[in-house]
Design an enzyme around this catalytic site. Structure first.
Site, PDB file in Angstrom:
ATOM      1  N   CYS A  29       0.808  -1.217   0.000  1.00 21.70           N
ATOM      2  CA  CYS A  29       0.000   0.000   0.000  1.00 21.70           C
ATOM      3  C   CYS A  29       0.848   1.278   0.000  1.00 21.70           C
ATOM      4  O   CYS A  29       1.536   1.559   0.981  1.00 21.70           O
ATOM      5  CB  CYS A  29      -0.907  -0.035   1.224  1.00 21.70           C
ATOM      6  SG  CYS A  29      -1.689   1.494   1.660  1.00 21.70           S
ATOM      7  N   CYS A  32       0.033   3.688   2.848  1.00 20.59           N
ATOM      8  CA  CYS A  32       0.550   3.192   4.123  1.00 20.59           C
ATOM      9  C   CYS A  32       2.012   3.611   4.298  1.00 20.59           C
ATOM     10  O   CYS A  32       2.434   3.999   5.395  1.00 20.59           O
ATOM     11  CB  CYS A  32       0.435   1.677   4.201  1.00 20.59           C
ATOM     12  SG  CYS A  32      -1.269   1.077   4.083  1.00 20.59           S
TER      13      CYS A  32
END
Length: 105
Positions: A29, A32
């Site tokens: 991600c 993230c």
């Protein structure tokens, strides 16, 4: 931030009588990784609370149970109940995360 790897670990952690923060993320991600650049300062500011990290790909049943549709997301639990949920769409800046925490703690 301590990592949670099983549903049993997660279930124990969220039973705390004091609020605990659980950050849901995944290795692939990009948002993230962006959060990783600023979360350290927030952890320092909120060091009186326990913070945990869940890779949603490792424990998908937990993410599904608590409706974690986007990542990164930060959920707050106390006494086994979800008391706050910062969805990924609103977790892009340190200010958004701070505002969420201030509103729920």
């Amino acid at each position: 931030m301590e990592s949670i790897h099983t549903q049993d670990e997660f279930n124990k952690v969220i039973q705390s009588s004091k609020p605990v923060m659980v950050k849901f993320q995944a290795d692939w991600c990009p948002d993230c990784r962006r959060m990783e650049m600023f979360i350290g300062e927030i952890l320092e500011e909120y060091k009186d609370y326990n913070w945990y990290d869940v890779n949603r790909d490792e424990v998908p049943a937990v993410a599904e149970q608590y409706e974690v549709m986007g990542i990164p997301s930060i959920l707050i639990f106390q006494n086994g109940e979800k008391i706050g949920h910062l969805h990924s769409a609103y977790a892009k800046t340190p200010e958004e995360v701070e505002e969420f925490l201030q509103g729920h703690l």
